[in-house]
Design an enzyme around this catalytic site. Structure first.
Site, PDB file in Angstrom:
ATOM      1  CG  HIS A 474      -2.176   0.689   0.906  1.00 24.04           C
ATOM      2  ND1 HIS A 474      -2.414   1.545  -0.044  1.00 24.04           N
ATOM      3  CD2 HIS A 474      -3.298   0.669   1.778  1.00 24.04           C
ATOM      4  CE1 HIS A 474      -3.793   1.879  -0.011  1.00 24.04           C
ATOM      5  NE2 HIS A 474      -4.180   1.386   0.999  1.00 24.04           N
ATOM      6  CG  ASP A 478      -2.952   5.320  -4.262  1.00 22.33           C
ATOM      7  OD1 ASP A 478      -2.159   5.013  -3.224  1.00 22.33           O
ATOM      8  OD2 ASP A 478      -2.785   6.142  -5.002  1.00 22.33           O
TER       9      ASP A 478
END
Length: 503
Positions: A474, A478
């Site tokens: 992450h 995204d």
């Protein structure tokens, strides 16, 4: 005449191995290229062939010993004369390279597949010092690992041609050792004195001088640093890691959290029925890398499901013709590989990696395909999978999978991957969250195909469904990008014609 048996090149980032099995014993006759022993590294098993025909005179590295690259394993005599001496004479017989008055060049050892130069970081010996065969002379630093250079012969170090701080190319000359009867005799006597102090501390050899200096500057003791060098030597890189770990630790007391969890008490009746087996080097590396992945990446997993009806129909229609023309079966992995390559073009961050404060985007796809073997999980890499045909992908997967199960993969074949596919469905897994393979930023988990009732155009139909899981970092990917990637894979599999139309 005696021929030395030494540890072969192990791979780009592999500096040591464990002697697993000796197929021969001292006194046995061996033919050239006959397998003498087997070494275990972090990833693969390496067989060591006999460099010459003769009689195995002695074994220097016994089963279970840890050895570095180019370390002496054994000696082969051209006739049976060398087989007679007792094992106690092995240290003296291990130094045939230094004849009276002869000179032996100290050369840069093999550095690795993609490493062409190194920097001389420290010399452990100075000109005029007496050295024993295989005693560490100096330490080289590459962009990947630190490499120790052992003495190729016993004698006296008469010349240093590459001083500390100088950059040397692969196979360059580092120094010269002159041999003499006095030097050879003195070497075994001086060796115990050199290691007496470390032995008292529970180590076979001293830590690297560069590491000792770094520990003194950082205020650390050897007990606070985990050594990764030969026989547990503390290297300069180990000190740097220890300093970085201490700096990253919170101000609150954290040692208890880092300490190993004590084993719960076991009843005497149960203890007698337990079996304790030492972890293989491969299993230790798998455990270490997976834990590092969890600690380093901001890992998150997103899920979807795919209707496999169209892929299964296409495969059933063409599998016989495919096999007849290409000589390999048409499986599902080529469809998934193609679908992932297609999706990675649209969402390139899933195919990228983080390097410090930079993002490195890969304009190619080296697809890692996780494969289970009797000794653990390995991930052979199919290079430039995005430019390959279905047949090329299937052939590469079949060939590398077979060699993985036989333990014949080289280190180069398991490095450089940009994205990974893991198929737990072959073992019956219905759903799981795969763990990233650092430094990659994405891994796709395939699962079992299971018939389930689905609502299709307002009607309930039984369809072959598969759950898909994408684990991603992450920090660089995204949620939108991850979901988009997984949806593109789903669309390509549910309508394979999209792959042909690049849609």
């Amino acid at each position: 005449m005696t021929t030395e048996v030494r540890v072969p090149t192990l791979g780009e980032s592999v500096t040591e191995a464990t002697v697993a099995t000796w197929f021969k014993k001292p006194g046995d006759t061996v033919a050239q290229d006959e397998m003498l022993c087997e070494l275990e590294t972090d990833k693969v098993t390496v067989e060591v062939p006999a460099p010459a025909a003769g009689v195995l005179a002695d074994i220097v590295a016994k089963e279970g010993d840890t050895v570095g690259v180019a370390a002496l394993l054994a000696n082969i005599s051209a006739d049976g004369a060398a087989a007679a001496p007792a094992p106690a004479a092995a240290p003296a017989a291990a130094a045939p390279a230094t004849d009276a008055g002869g000179a032996t060049d100290v050369m840069v050892p093999t550095l690795g597949e993609s490493v062409t130069e190194a920097t001389v970081s420290v010399w452990f010996k100075k000109i005029g010092d007496t050295v024993a065969q295989d005693e560490m002379l100096c330490e080289l630093e590459t962009d990947k690992v630190s490499v120790e250079v052992p003495s190729p012969a016993a004698g006296v170090l008469t010349e240093i041609t590459a001083s500390e701080g100088s950059t040397v190319e692969a196979s360059a000359k580092l120094g010269v050792i002159s041999g003499s009867g006095a030097a050879v005799a003195a070497a075994p006597a001086s060796a115990p004195a050199a290691v007496a102090a470390p032995a008292a501390a529970g180590k076979d050899i001293a830590n690297a001088p560069s590491a000792e200096k770094a520990m003194a500057e950082a205020g650390l003791s050897a007990a606070q640093v985990a050594g990764t060098g030969r026989d547990g030597r503390v290297m300069k890189d180990d000190v740097a890691r220890a300093v970085a770990a201490a700096a990253a630790a919170p101000a609150a007391a954290t040692p208890p959290a880092a300490a190993p969890v004590p084993r719960a008490p076991v009843a005497a009746d149960d203890a007698s029925r337990e079996e304790r087996v030492k972890m293989t080097r491969l299993r230790q590396t798998i455990a270490k890398r997976l834990k590092e992945s969890q600690n380093t990446a901001a890992m998150l997993t997103t899920y979807n499901e795919v209707d496999m009806t169209e892929v299964m129909a296409l495969r059933n229609e063409y599998k016989e013709l495919f096999l007849k023309k290409h000589g390999v079966k048409l499986g599902f992995m080529s469809f998934f590989t193609k679908a992932c390559c297609h999706a990675l073009k649209e969402v390139p961050e899933v195919n990228a990696e983080i390097d410090g404060t930079d993002i490195v985007y890969k304009n190619f796809v080296h697809m890692g395909v996780a494969a289970g073997t009797p000794t653990g999980l390995v991930v052979p890499v199919i290079r430039d999978a995005d430019a390959m045909s279905f047949a090329g992908i299937e052939k590469a997967i079949a060939e590398k999978g077979a060699r993985a199960r036989d333990g014949k993969l080289s280190m180069a074949e398991m490095q450089g991957g940009t994205f990974t596919i893991s198929n737990g469905g072959v073992y019956g897994s219905l759903m799981s969250s795969p763990i990233l393979n650092p430094p990659q930023s994405g891994i796709l988990g395939m699962h079992k195909i299971q018939d389930r009732p689905m609502a299709i155009n307002g009607k309930v139909e039984i369809r072959p469904m598969m759950y898909l899981a994408l684990s991603y970092d992450h920090r660089i990917v995204d949620g939108k990008g991850a979901v988009t990637f997984l949806v593109r894979v789903k669309e390509a599999l549910e309508d394979p014609r999209r792959l042909l139309m690049d849609l």
